[in-house]
Design a protein around this motif. Structure first.
Motif, PDB file in Angstrom:
ATOM      1  N   GLN A  18       0.845  -1.195   0.000  1.00  0.00           N
ATOM      2  CA  GLN A  18       0.000   0.000   0.000  1.00  0.00           C
ATOM      3  C   GLN A  18       0.879   1.243   0.000  1.00  0.00           C
ATOM      4  O   GLN A  18       1.820   1.352   0.787  1.00  0.00           O
ATOM      5  N   GLN A  19       0.529   2.155  -0.879  1.00  0.00           N
ATOM      6  CA  GLN A  19       1.237   3.410  -1.009  1.00  0.00           C
ATOM      7  C   GLN A  19       0.238   4.527  -0.690  1.00  0.00           C
ATOM      8  O   GLN A  19      -0.281   5.182  -1.575  1.00  0.00           O
ATOM      9  N   TYR A  20      -0.029   4.666   0.607  1.00  0.00           N
ATOM     10  CA  TYR A  20      -1.068   5.589   1.056  1.00  0.00           C
ATOM     11  C   TYR A  20      -0.618   7.029   0.954  1.00  0.00           C
ATOM     12  O   TYR A  20       0.361   7.439   1.584  1.00  0.00           O
ATOM     13  N   MET A  27      -6.408   8.237   4.265  1.00  0.00           N
ATOM     14  CA  MET A  27      -5.296   7.820   3.427  1.00  0.00           C
ATOM     15  C   MET A  27      -5.868   7.093   2.209  1.00  0.00           C
ATOM     16  O   MET A  27      -6.796   6.297   2.343  1.00  0.00           O
ATOM     17  N   VAL A  28      -5.292   7.351   1.025  1.00  0.00           N
ATOM     18  CA  VAL A  28      -5.771   6.720  -0.197  1.00  0.00           C
ATOM     19  C   VAL A  28      -4.588   6.077  -0.917  1.00  0.00           C
ATOM     20  O   VAL A  28      -3.572   6.733  -1.162  1.00  0.00           O
ATOM     21  N   SER A  29      -4.738   4.797  -1.249  1.00  0.00           N
ATOM     22  CA  SER A  29      -3.670   4.047  -1.895  1.00  0.00           C
ATOM     23  C   SER A  29      -4.164   3.331  -3.142  1.00  0.00           C
ATOM     24  O   SER A  29      -5.226   2.714  -3.126  1.00  0.00           O
ATOM     25  N   LEU A  30      -3.367   3.395  -4.198  1.00  0.00           N
ATOM     26  CA  LEU A  30      -3.526   2.479  -5.315  1.00  0.00           C
ATOM     27  C   LEU A  30      -2.556   1.350  -4.981  1.00  0.00           C
ATOM     28  O   LEU A  30      -1.344   1.500  -5.086  1.00  0.00           O
ATOM     29  N   SER A  31      -3.110   0.253  -4.488  1.00  0.00           N
ATOM     30  CA  SER A  31      -2.302  -0.818  -3.895  1.00  0.00           C
ATOM     31  C   SER A  31      -2.023  -1.943  -4.881  1.00  0.00           C
ATOM     32  O   SER A  31      -2.901  -2.350  -5.634  1.00  0.00           O
ATOM     33  N   ASP A  32      -0.795  -2.435  -4.841  1.00  0.00           N
ATOM     34  CA  ASP A  32      -0.396  -3.602  -5.617  1.00  0.00           C
ATOM     35  C   ASP A  32      -0.621  -4.836  -4.749  1.00  0.00           C
ATOM     36  O   ASP A  32      -0.290  -4.836  -3.561  1.00  0.00           O
ATOM     37  N   GLN A  55      -7.840  -0.055  -5.136  1.00  0.00           N
ATOM     38  CA  GLN A  55      -7.727   1.174  -4.368  1.00  0.00           C
ATOM     39  C   GLN A  55      -8.164   0.866  -2.941  1.00  0.00           C
ATOM     40  O   GLN A  55      -9.181   0.202  -2.732  1.00  0.00           O
ATOM     41  N   VAL A  56      -7.394   1.351  -1.977  1.00  0.00           N
ATOM     42  CA  VAL A  56      -7.753   1.178  -0.573  1.00  0.00           C
ATOM     43  C   VAL A  56      -7.823   2.560   0.070  1.00  0.00           C
ATOM     44  O   VAL A  56      -6.902   3.369  -0.082  1.00  0.00           O
ATOM     45  N   ILE A  57      -8.916   2.807   0.773  1.00  0.00           N
ATOM     46  CA  ILE A  57      -9.077   4.052   1.529  1.00  0.00           C
ATOM     47  C   ILE A  57      -9.073   3.664   2.999  1.00  0.00           C
ATOM     48  O   ILE A  57      -9.878   2.842   3.445  1.00  0.00           O
ATOM     49  N   TRP A  58      -8.138   4.241   3.741  1.00  0.00           N
ATOM     50  CA  TRP A  58      -7.963   3.934   5.171  1.00  0.00           C
ATOM     51  C   TRP A  58      -8.254   5.205   5.950  1.00  0.00           C
ATOM     52  O   TRP A  58      -7.602   6.230   5.746  1.00  0.00           O
ATOM     53  N   GLU A  59      -9.255   5.127   6.826  1.00  0.00           N
ATOM     54  CA  GLU A  59      -9.613   6.269   7.673  1.00  0.00           C
ATOM     55  C   GLU A  59      -9.349   5.906   9.126  1.00  0.00           C
ATOM     56  O   GLU A  59      -9.780   4.849   9.597  1.00  0.00           O
TER      57      GLU A  59
END
Length: 185
Positions: A77-79, A91-96, A107-111
């Protein structure tokens, strides 16, 4: 490969809370994230969390880099810090993701949110939402899997993972706040 995010589809969504005794005034989630050591990150989800780091993107946006297992996938994750405040971060990540069948992306959104309850009792809320990319949809179709099947598996894995990490994140943030307390002894 298209990393276009399909925000009209939800791959998984988990909201888990944990109450913790800590000084709300001393909590700073953004600073905690920027200084989170790898070994502390690993203690927050033993066996799943592999590494954490802090960097900035080309445009100077702060980033948290997290490597973890979610179910059978190794997720990098590259948040990007979308909102970075003391009591709330988005935090927003385009994750591999490396799966047993190969690489894909989501895409992962972490709050992360800390709210004051009574006195020194606070409630930490950990919210993780994942959306597929066009690449992910093509990837699962090539494996003969429907989106509903993939979403069910990801929901189960992500939900289970969040149940483990949330109380440990709350405790870690509390320890960070105590160590950085502005109240003189």
């Amino acid at each position: 490969m298209s990393t276009t995010v399909r925000d009209d589809l939800i791959l998984s969504h988990a909201v888990v809370t944990a109450d913790v005794e800590t000084s709300f005034h001393d909590v700073d989630i953004a600073q905690w994230l920027k200084t989170l050591p790898t070994h502390e990150y690993q203690r927050c989800a033993p066996g799943d969390h592999k590494a954490a780091g802090y960097t900035v993107d080309d445009d100077g946006t702060p980033m948290s880099i997290n490597v973890e297992m979610i179910g059978t996938g190794l997720v990098i994750q590259q948040y990007r810090f979308d909102v970075a405040e003391a009591h709330y971060c988005r935090m927003v990540s385009l994750s591999d993701i490396l799966t047993p069948k190969g690489w894909t992306t989501t895409q992962v959104i972490w709050e992360l949110r800390m709210e004051q309850l009574d006195g020194d009792w606070c409630r930490y809320t950990n919210t993780v939402t994942s959306h597929p990319t066009e690449d992910f949809l093509t990837f699962i179709a090539a494996q003969g899997q429907t989106f509903a099947e993939a979403a069910e598996a990801r929901q189960e894995a992500s939900g289970r993972h969040c149940e483990v990490e949330t109380p440990r994140y709350a405790q870690s943030i509390s320890r960070w706040a105590a160590a950085h307390s502005t109240v003189s002894a």
